[in-house]
Design an enzyme around this catalytic site. Structure first.
Site, PDB file in Angstrom:
ATOM      1  N   CYS A 330      -0.304   0.640  -2.469  1.00 38.66           N
ATOM      2  CA  CYS A 330      -1.090   0.968  -3.677  1.00 38.66           C
ATOM      3  C   CYS A 330      -0.352   1.886  -4.657  1.00 38.66           C
ATOM      4  O   CYS A 330      -0.297   1.571  -5.847  1.00 38.66           O
ATOM      5  CB  CYS A 330      -2.433   1.584  -3.318  1.00 38.66           C
ATOM      6  SG  CYS A 330      -2.973   1.348  -1.650  1.00 38.66           S
ATOM      7  N   ARG A 359       3.457   2.223   9.589  1.00 36.91           N
ATOM      8  CA  ARG A 359       2.424   3.179   9.969  1.00 36.91           C
ATOM      9  C   ARG A 359       2.654   3.615  11.405  1.00 36.91           C
ATOM     10  O   ARG A 359       3.013   2.804  12.247  1.00 36.91           O
ATOM     11  CB  ARG A 359       1.027   2.552   9.843  1.00 36.91           C
ATOM     12  CG  ARG A 359       0.713   2.207   8.406  1.00 36.91           C
ATOM     13  CD  ARG A 359      -0.682   1.676   8.254  1.00 36.91           C
ATOM     14  NE  ARG A 359      -0.858   1.178   6.887  1.00 36.91           N
ATOM     15  CZ  ARG A 359      -1.909   0.480   6.480  1.00 36.91           C
ATOM     16  NH1 ARG A 359      -2.888   0.199   7.328  1.00 36.91           N
ATOM     17  NH2 ARG A 359      -1.994   0.069   5.227  1.00 36.91           N
ATOM     18  N   GLN A 377       1.913  -6.705   4.271  1.00 37.84           N
ATOM     19  CA  GLN A 377       0.583  -7.049   3.766  1.00 37.84           C
ATOM     20  C   GLN A 377       0.721  -7.993   2.582  1.00 37.84           C
ATOM     21  O   GLN A 377       1.622  -7.824   1.766  1.00 37.84           O
ATOM     22  CB  GLN A 377      -0.125  -5.790   3.269  1.00 37.84           C
ATOM     23  CG  GLN A 377      -0.496  -4.803   4.336  1.00 37.84           C
ATOM     24  CD  GLN A 377      -1.172  -3.588   3.712  1.00 37.84           C
ATOM     25  OE1 GLN A 377      -0.596  -2.938   2.859  1.00 37.84           O
ATOM     26  NE2 GLN A 377      -2.388  -3.312   4.125  1.00 37.84           N
ATOM     27  N   ASP A 379      -0.617  -7.929  -0.332  1.00 30.68           N
ATOM     28  CA  ASP A 379      -1.380  -6.841  -0.932  1.00 30.68           C
ATOM     29  C   ASP A 379      -1.416  -7.007  -2.443  1.00 30.68           C
ATOM     30  O   ASP A 379      -0.395  -7.268  -3.063  1.00 30.68           O
ATOM     31  CB  ASP A 379      -0.664  -5.525  -0.574  1.00 30.68           C
ATOM     32  CG  ASP A 379      -1.605  -4.351  -0.563  1.00 30.68           C
ATOM     33  OD1 ASP A 379      -2.794  -4.541  -0.864  1.00 30.68           O
ATOM     34  OD2 ASP A 379      -1.145  -3.239  -0.262  1.00 30.68           O
ATOM     35  N   HIS A 381      -3.417  -5.359  -6.137  1.00 29.87           N
ATOM     36  CA  HIS A 381      -4.314  -4.384  -6.752  1.00 29.87           C
ATOM     37  C   HIS A 381      -4.698  -4.881  -8.125  1.00 29.87           C
ATOM     38  O   HIS A 381      -3.838  -5.327  -8.879  1.00 29.87           O
ATOM     39  CB  HIS A 381      -3.639  -3.016  -6.792  1.00 29.87           C
ATOM     40  CG  HIS A 381      -3.396  -2.474  -5.421  1.00 29.87           C
ATOM     41  ND1 HIS A 381      -2.260  -2.751  -4.715  1.00 29.87           N
ATOM     42  CD2 HIS A 381      -4.203  -1.751  -4.594  1.00 29.87           C
ATOM     43  CE1 HIS A 381      -2.345  -2.194  -3.516  1.00 29.87           C
ATOM     44  NE2 HIS A 381      -3.519  -1.586  -3.408  1.00 29.87           N
ATOM     45  N   LYS A 465     -16.883  -1.930   0.044  1.00 29.44           N
ATOM     46  CA  LYS A 465     -15.927  -3.002   0.359  1.00 29.44           C
ATOM     47  C   LYS A 465     -16.611  -4.200   0.994  1.00 29.44           C
ATOM     48  O   LYS A 465     -17.732  -4.081   1.507  1.00 29.44           O
ATOM     49  CB  LYS A 465     -14.847  -2.480   1.292  1.00 29.44           C
ATOM     50  CG  LYS A 465     -15.414  -1.942   2.604  1.00 29.44           C
ATOM     51  CD  LYS A 465     -14.329  -1.595   3.599  1.00 29.44           C
ATOM     52  CE  LYS A 465     -14.924  -1.125   4.908  1.00 29.44           C
ATOM     53  NZ  LYS A 465     -13.983  -1.017   5.990  1.00 29.44           N
ATOM     54  N   HIS A 511      -8.492  -2.908  -4.305  1.00 29.10           N
ATOM     55  CA  HIS A 511      -7.437  -3.268  -3.341  1.00 29.10           C
ATOM     56  C   HIS A 511      -7.907  -4.545  -2.669  1.00 29.10           C
ATOM     57  O   HIS A 511      -9.064  -4.623  -2.282  1.00 29.10           O
ATOM     58  CB  HIS A 511      -7.295  -2.292  -2.176  1.00 29.10           C
ATOM     59  CG  HIS A 511      -7.187  -0.849  -2.516  1.00 29.10           C
ATOM     60  ND1 HIS A 511      -6.020  -0.157  -2.367  1.00 29.10           N
ATOM     61  CD2 HIS A 511      -8.093   0.039  -2.947  1.00 29.10           C
ATOM     62  CE1 HIS A 511      -6.225   1.113  -2.691  1.00 29.10           C
ATOM     63  NE2 HIS A 511      -7.476   1.258  -3.044  1.00 29.10           N
TER      64      HIS A 511
HETATM   65 ZN    ZN Z   1      -4.216  -0.675  -1.766  1.00 28.54          ZN
END
Ligand code: ZN
Ligand code: ZN
Length: 639
Positions: A330, A359, A377, A379, A381, A465, A511
Site C-alpha cells: 500500500c 512478513r 499479492q 494487490d 489500491h 471489508k 485495498h
Molecule cells: Zn493495501
C-alpha cells in the site's frame, strides 16, 4: 424458558435444566447437551441460582458441539492420566474440527499409545461417569497444586476468588470453566487423530508439550464422513503433491517459509500471473512496480512500524538510514498517487501490482504454501471520490467472481465485516465515513447478487471489508479475496484531489487482493484439483509415447507439430515398456498421453489416452490438436 415452539416459561430458582427438559419430553432430555441461562452456558445438572431465562441447547446447536467436543477432551485427559499417571495437564479446548489436549510427559506418545488411550476412553465412556462441577478457593487451589506448574499458572492468571474444577470419576480433576455434557455416556462418536509438538501458551520460549488431536461428533455417521474427508484431504495435501509433481520446494539452506517454484510450478504460476495482469489492463487498472526495500521512515508514517512491527522483518542499517523489507504494497502505491496533483477528473486511479512482500511469521505456524514468510499479492489500491465508490466495489466483486469461475470454483461465500457503531473507540475514521463505506459495500453486494453474511464488529480498525471464501472440491472453505476500505492511510499521507468545487478533498482508498497471495492460491489449486490441473493450467499438456525405438522420429515430429501451436508437450523416448510410460505419465497427472506405434506412423495419427477417461481412440494429429486447443481456449476445468 424458551420452548421448542418459541413460547416462554418461567423457571424457578433451584431447578436443574436437565429436569426442566425431562418435564417437557424425554426426547428433549436425551438430545439436550448444555443450557444457556441468562446468556451464560450452564451444565444441565447445575441448579439455577435465581429465577432465570433458560434455553436448552440440543445437538443441533453449533455451541453444543463445542461443549461436546470439549467434554471429549476431558475424557481424553482422564484416560491419559489413568494410563500414564506421571503426565501433567495443559489445556484442552474444542477446535473448529474437533479438540486437542496438551500434555507434559517425558516419553513421546506413539501411535500405539493413541490406540491404547482411545480404548481406555471407551472404557470410561461405558462407565457413564458424571462431569461434576466443584468450587475451590484460589488460596486452596494454589496450595493444592503447588507441584503442578501449569495448573498453578492457570489459577494465578485466570481464577477469581473462587474457581471451578470438574471431576470425572474418582481420580480425575481439572481446572476448567465448563460447561460439559452431564456424563460420559453422552459421548457417542470420537477418534484420536494425531500427536504433535506444541508450546505452553503457544510461545516457543515456553516448555514444549505434546498435543493430542482428536475429533468428536454426535453420531458415528458424521464421524465416519469426517474421517473420510480427512483421508481425502491427505491425498490432496499440496506439500505432498508439490514434491511428487515437482512443482515447488522449501530449501532448508535458504530458510523456512520461503518458496522455490520449480520449472513445472513456474509454468503454472506464469499462467496465473499473466491472466491477472491481462485482467488488470482490461479492467482499467494501471500496472505499477514498487521496490522491495524502502526507508523505515515511510513505514513510520504509514503506521506499520508501530502496530505492525511484530510481523515485519527487522530493519537493516544502510549508509543514510534504516531500511525495511516491505510487508505490504500500500505505501508504495500511495507514493505513486501522491507524486502528482490529482483532479476529480483523473479519478478513479487504480494501481495494481503483483507485489512480493515479506512478513515475519513464527516458525511454528508456517505451513507449506499456505503460511509463508515471503509471498506475492495480486494487490491493487483504488483511489476515488465518494460518488464512485459503489461502482468501484461492484467492479471488485465482479472481478473476484470471475477469478473463481475461471479457475474452476463454483461455490463461494462472502462475509461483510462492519464496525461496532463507534461504541468501543477502537475503530479509526468518522461515523460519516463508516456509514458511507458500509452502505456502499452493502449496495454493491446487492447489485452483484452475491449473498454475504454480515459480521458486526469484525471490520479492520481502518475500515469495513468484504471477504470472499471459496469452497473447494471436497467442501473445504478457503479465505481468498478481500476488498477493504481504508480511512486511515489517506489521512496519514495527506492524500488529496481537487474536486468539482475547486477545493481540496481526501480521496477514498480501497485495498483489494483477489488471489490473496499467488503462493497460497497456487496451493489451493493443487488441493482443489488434487494435482490434476485443467488442461489450460497443466505444466505438461500432452506426452508422446513411442512404443519402440522405430517410432521415435515420428514422435518427435508430433511433438514439433503440437509445440508449434503452443502446446506444452514432451516425448518419453526411454527404452521402457509403453505400459510403464503410461503409468508414470498417469502419476504425473498429464492430461493426454499420445501412444504411437507402427500403425499410427503409417496413418499419421496418434492413439489418444486421457488421464481421467482412459482410451479415446485413434485420431489424426490435426483432429487431436483441434480438440486440445478448444479445451485450452475454454479453460475447461477438468479433463
Ligand atoms: Zn493495501
Ligand atoms: Zn472442561
Amino acid at each position: 424458558m424458551t420452548l421448542p415452539d418459541g413460547s416462554q416459561q418461567a423457571v424457578p430458582e433451584g431447578s436443574r435444566p436437565l429436569d426442566v427438559a425431562k418435564s417437557i419430553s424425554s426426547r428433549l432430555a436425551d438430545d439436550a447437551v448444555v443450557a444457556r441461562v441468562n446468556g451464560d452456558f450452564f451444565d444441565l445438572t447445575r441448579p439455577l441460582e435465581q429465577d432465570s431465562t433458560l434455553e436448552i441447547l440440543t445437538s443441533r446447536s453449533p455451541e453444543a458441539l463445542q461443549v461436546y467436543r470439549h467434554s471429549t477432551a476431558h475424557l481424553l485427559a482422564a484416560a491419559v492420566l489413568e494410563l500414564y499417571p506421571e503426565t501433567k495437564l495443559g489445556i484442552g479446548p474444542p477446535t473448529e474440527a474437533g479438540f486437542y489436549y496438551d500434555f507434559q510427559r517425558e516419553t513421546p506418545f506413539t501411535p500405539e499409545d493413541l490406540e491404547a488411550i482411545e480404548a481406555r476412553m471407551w472404557k470410561l465412556q461405558e462407565k457413564d461417569l458424571p462431569y461434576e462441577r466443584k468450587l475451590t478457593s484460589k488460596t486452596d487451589g494454589l496450595a493444592l497444586y503447588k507441584d503442578d506448574w501449569m495448573k498453578r499458572e492457570l489459577i494465578e492468571e485466570k481464577a477469581g476468588e473462587i474457581f471451578t474444577e470438574y471431576t470425572l470419576g474418582p481420580d480425575f480433576i481439572d481446572f476448567c470453566r465448563g460447561p460439559h455434557v452431564p456424563s460420559t455416556a453422552r459421548i457417542k462418536a470420537f477418534k484420536l487423530l494425531s500427536v504433535a509438538g506444541a508450546y505452553w501458551k503457544g510461545n516457543e520460549h515456553n516448555a514444549r508439550l505434546q498435543r493430542i488431536y482428536g475429533t468428536a461428533f454426535f453420531s458415528k455417521k458424521e464421524l465416519a464422513a469426517h474421517l473420510e474427508k480427512i483421508e481425502e484431504a491427505k491425498k490432496r495435501d499440496h506439500r505432498k503433491l508439490g514434491q511428487e509433481l515437482d512443482l515447488f520446494s522449501i530449501q532448508e539452506l535458504a530458510g523456512p517459509g520461503l518458496i522455490f517454484f520449480h520449472p513445472k510450478g513456474g509454468t503454472i504460476r506464469k499462467i496465473i500471473e499473466d491472466w491477472m495482469r491481462d485482467q488488470y489492463v482490461k479492467r482499467g487498472y494501471s500496472l505499477v512496480y514498487t521496490p522491495h526495500v524502502m526507508r523505515r521512515e515511510l513505514w513510520k508514517i504509514s503506521g506499520h512500524a508501530g502496530y505492525y512491527s511484530e510481523n515485519m522483518f527487522a530493519p537493516m542499517e544502510l549508509d543514510d538510514a534504516e531500511y525495511q523489507l516491505k510487508p505490504m504494497n500500500c505505501p508504495g502505491h500511495i507514493l505513486i498517487y501522491r507524486d502528482k496533483p490529482h483532479s476529480y477528473r483523473d479519478l478513479p486511479v487504480r494501481l495494481g501490482e503483483l507485489g512480493t512482500v515479506y512478513r515475519y511469521e513464527r516458525a511454528g505456524v508456517l505451513h507449506g504454501l499456505l503460511r509463508v514468510r515471503g509471498f506475492t499479492q495480486d494487490d491493487a489500491h483504488i483511489f476515488c471520490t465518494p460518488e464512485q465508490i459503489e461502482d468501484e466495489v461492484v467492479n471488485c466483486l465482479e472481478f473476484a467472481a470471475d477469478v473463481l469461475k475461471t479457475f474452476g470454483f463454483d461455490a463461494y461465500e462472502a462475509e461483510l465485516s462492519t464496525w461496532d457503531g463507534g461504541v468501543s473507540g477502537k475503530y479509526d475514521g468518522t461515523k460519516e465515513l463508516w456509514e458511507l463505506g458500509e452502505s456502499a459495500l452493502k449496495r454493491a453486494v446487492e447489485r452483484t447478487k452475491m449473498t454475504a453474511v454480515v459480521t458486526p464488529d469484525e471490520a479492520a480498525f481502518y475500515g469495513p471489508k468484504i471477504d470472499v471464501k471459496l469452497v473447494d472440491a471436497i467442501g473445504r472453505k478457503w479465505q481468498l479475496s478481500t476488498v477493504q476500505f481504508d480511512f486511515t492511510l489517506p489521512r496519514r499521507f495527506e492524500l488529496e484531489y481537487v474536486g468539482e468545487d475547486g477545493k481540496k478533498h481526501q480521496p477514498l482508498m480501497v485495498h483489494r487482493a483477489l488471489y490473496g497471495s499467488v503462493e497460497r492460491f497456487f496451493g489451493i489449486l493443487v488441493e482443489h484439483y488434487a494435482g490434476a490441473f485443467p488442461v489450460w493450467l497443466a505444466p505438461v499438456q500432452a506426452i508422446v509415447l513411442p512404443i519402440t525405438d522405430r517410432q521415435i522420429d515420428y514422435a518427435n515430429k508430433v511433438e514439433e507439430q503440437l509445440a508449434a501451436k503452443g502446446i506444452r508437450v514432451t516425448v518419453d523416448d526411454r527404452k521402457e515398456k509403453v505400459n510403464l510410460k503410461i503409468r508414470e505419465a498417469q502419476l504425473q497427472k498429464i492430461p493426454y498421453m499420445l501412444v504411437v506405434g507402427d500403425r499410427e506412423v503409417e496413418s499419421g495419427a496418434v492413439s489418444v489416452r486421457n488421464r481421467k477417461h482412459g482410451d479415446q481412440g485413434v485420431k489424426s494429429v490435426h483432429e487431436f490438436l483441434g480438440q486440445l486447443e478448444q479445451l485450452i481456449a475454454d479453460k475447461t476445468p477438468a479433463e
